[in-house]
Design a protein around this motif. Structure first.
Motif, mmCIF file in Angstrom:
data_model
loop_
_atom_site.group_PDB
_atom_site.id
_atom_site.type_symbol
_atom_site.label_atom_id
_atom_site.label_comp_id
_atom_site.label_asym_id
_atom_site.label_seq_id
_atom_site.Cartn_x
_atom_site.Cartn_y
_atom_site.Cartn_z
ATOM 1 N N TRP A 177 0.772 -1.103 -0.027
ATOM 2 C CA TRP A 177 0.065 0.042 0.067
ATOM 3 C C TRP A 177 0.930 1.293 0.182
ATOM 4 O O TRP A 177 1.823 1.394 0.720
ATOM 5 C CB TRP A 177 -0.871 -0.225 1.167
ATOM 6 C CG TRP A 177 -1.671 1.233 1.346
ATOM 7 C CD1 TRP A 177 -2.462 1.641 0.340
ATOM 8 C CD2 TRP A 177 -1.945 2.023 2.707
ATOM 9 N NE1 TRP A 177 -3.246 2.835 0.845
ATOM 10 C CE2 TRP A 177 -2.661 3.073 2.093
ATOM 11 C CE3 TRP A 177 -1.497 2.003 3.816
ATOM 12 C CZ2 TRP A 177 -3.301 3.853 3.181
ATOM 13 C CZ3 TRP A 177 -1.861 2.879 4.654
ATOM 14 C CH2 TRP A 177 -2.725 3.909 4.262
ATOM 15 N N GLY A 187 0.405 4.135 0.909
ATOM 16 C CA GLY A 187 0.050 5.022 1.870
ATOM 17 C C GLY A 187 1.073 4.845 3.481
ATOM 18 O O GLY A 187 0.894 5.514 4.383
ATOM 19 N N SER A 226 -4.207 -1.230 -8.582
ATOM 20 C CA SER A 226 -5.253 -0.701 -7.598
ATOM 21 C C SER A 226 -6.169 -1.752 -7.385
ATOM 22 O O SER A 226 -6.759 -2.292 -8.045
ATOM 23 C CB SER A 226 -6.015 0.750 -8.396
ATOM 24 O OG SER A 226 -4.896 1.438 -8.700
ATOM 25 N N ARG A 276 -7.424 1.533 -2.264
ATOM 26 C CA ARG A 276 -5.951 1.455 -2.254
ATOM 27 C C ARG A 276 -5.139 1.251 -3.597
ATOM 28 O O ARG A 276 -5.331 0.357 -4.457
ATOM 29 C CB ARG A 276 -5.845 -0.199 -1.531
ATOM 30 C CG ARG A 276 -6.533 -0.217 0.056
ATOM 31 C CD ARG A 276 -5.522 0.548 0.857
ATOM 32 N NE ARG A 276 -6.294 0.233 2.642
ATOM 33 C CZ ARG A 276 -6.806 0.985 2.951
ATOM 34 N NH1 ARG A 276 -7.301 2.267 2.707
ATOM 35 N NH2 ARG A 276 -7.563 0.697 4.383
ATOM 36 N N GLU A 277 -4.143 2.000 -3.477
ATOM 37 C CA GLU A 277 -3.075 1.973 -4.816
ATOM 38 C C GLU A 277 -2.034 1.393 -4.106
ATOM 39 O O GLU A 277 -1.317 1.651 -2.815
ATOM 40 C CB GLU A 277 -2.768 3.420 -4.811
ATOM 41 C CG GLU A 277 -2.020 3.567 -6.348
ATOM 42 C CD GLU A 277 -2.475 3.168 -7.563
ATOM 43 O OE1 GLU A 277 -1.831 3.144 -8.464
ATOM 44 O OE2 GLU A 277 -3.737 3.370 -7.563
ATOM 45 N N ASN A 278 -1.377 0.562 -4.802
ATOM 46 C CA ASN A 278 -0.186 -0.448 -4.301
ATOM 47 C C ASN A 278 0.979 -0.441 -5.123
ATOM 48 O O ASN A 278 0.837 -0.600 -6.262
ATOM 49 C CB ASN A 278 -0.631 -1.989 -4.098
ATOM 50 C CG ASN A 278 -1.855 -2.033 -2.935
ATOM 51 O OD1 ASN A 278 -1.473 -2.327 -1.793
ATOM 52 N ND2 ASN A 278 -3.131 -2.131 -3.368
ATOM 53 N N ASN A 314 0.508 -6.231 1.407
ATOM 54 C CA ASN A 314 -0.716 -6.170 1.559
ATOM 55 C C ASN A 314 -1.539 -7.195 0.475
ATOM 56 O O ASN A 314 -2.673 -7.725 0.521
ATOM 57 C CB ASN A 314 -1.358 -4.987 1.288
ATOM 58 C CG ASN A 314 -0.797 -3.920 2.271
ATOM 59 O OD1 ASN A 314 0.244 -3.343 2.212
ATOM 60 N ND2 ASN A 314 -1.383 -4.013 3.516
ATOM 61 N N ASP A 338 -5.806 -6.310 4.252
ATOM 62 C CA ASP A 338 -5.965 -4.853 4.277
ATOM 63 C C ASP A 338 -5.265 -4.231 5.452
ATOM 64 O O ASP A 338 -5.145 -4.782 6.574
ATOM 65 C CB ASP A 338 -7.446 -4.528 4.382
ATOM 66 C CG ASP A 338 -7.727 -3.024 4.234
ATOM 67 O OD1 ASP A 338 -7.931 -2.756 2.953
ATOM 68 O OD2 ASP A 338 -7.541 -2.374 4.994
ATOM 69 N N ILE A 339 -4.797 -2.865 5.185
ATOM 70 C CA ILE A 339 -4.018 -2.055 6.332
ATOM 71 C C ILE A 339 -4.659 -2.102 7.504
ATOM 72 O O ILE A 339 -4.260 -1.792 8.566
ATOM 73 C CB ILE A 339 -3.302 -1.040 5.464
ATOM 74 C CG1 ILE A 339 -2.268 -0.403 6.364
ATOM 75 C CG2 ILE A 339 -4.378 -0.029 5.407
ATOM 76 C CD1 ILE A 339 -0.950 -1.045 6.675
ATOM 77 N N ASP A 340 -6.073 -2.119 7.441
ATOM 78 C CA ASP A 340 -6.871 -1.519 8.379
ATOM 79 C C ASP A 340 -7.548 -2.688 9.245
ATOM 80 O O ASP A 340 -8.593 -2.705 10.038
ATOM 81 C CB ASP A 340 -7.974 -0.767 8.001
ATOM 82 C CG ASP A 340 -7.365 0.753 7.592
ATOM 83 O OD1 ASP A 340 -6.446 1.163 8.263
ATOM 84 O OD2 ASP A 340 -8.083 1.348 6.852
#
Length: 139
Positions: free
Chosen positions: A28, A30, A47, A51-53, A73, A87-89
């Motif tokens: 990711w 971010g 993409s 989320r852009e990776n 991710n 997912d990061i979250d």
């Protein structure tokens, strides 16, 4: 995911693809450490909604090589025999695979794997196997 679990997961997944030396990893964008870790600023991307990776190429077992303690991710082999998403979250890793691969994942002693359905929740409080500790802010 702890490194020993990444290694176990990569070991099982490497056995369930015809292209274990040809794998793609999405990190990711971010993550603030991305540029300092050498992720390609203008290189290939993948993409997914929201989320852009950054896209990096390697072997299945390269998934164990975390960047600043973060694993990929997204990852999948060139033959698309399976797909891994974290997912990061979220607190879970989701894997789409063949039934044989799913059985091997569930049988591995280091991995905690459950079957998923379209109705499974994947939010922070949906883990029935590992309940959250008590809320320290509740009197």
């Amino acid at each position: 995911m702890p490194e020993d679990q990444f290694a176990a997961l990569a070991s099982v997944l490497a056995e369930h693809t015809a292209t274990p030396d040809d794998c793609w990893f999405g990190f990711w964008e971010g993550r603030s450490a991305g540029q300092s870790l050498g992720l390609p600023r203008f290189g290939p991307r993948v993409s997914i909604p929201g989320r852009e990776n950054h896209l990096v190429h390697g072997t299945v077992r390269d998934a164990v090589r975390a960047l600043d303690s973060w694993g990929p991710n997204l990852w999948w082999p060139q033959d698309r025999a399976w797909f891994v998403a974290t997912d990061i979250d979220l607190m879970s890793t989701c894997i789409g695979s063949s039934i044989d691969c799913a059985h091997a994942l569930r049988a591995h002693p280091v991995l905690e794997a459950i079957d998923a359905t379209a109705t499974n929740r994947v939010i922070w409080d949906s883990d029935d196997l590992n309940p959250l500790p008590p809320n320290p802010y509740t009197p």
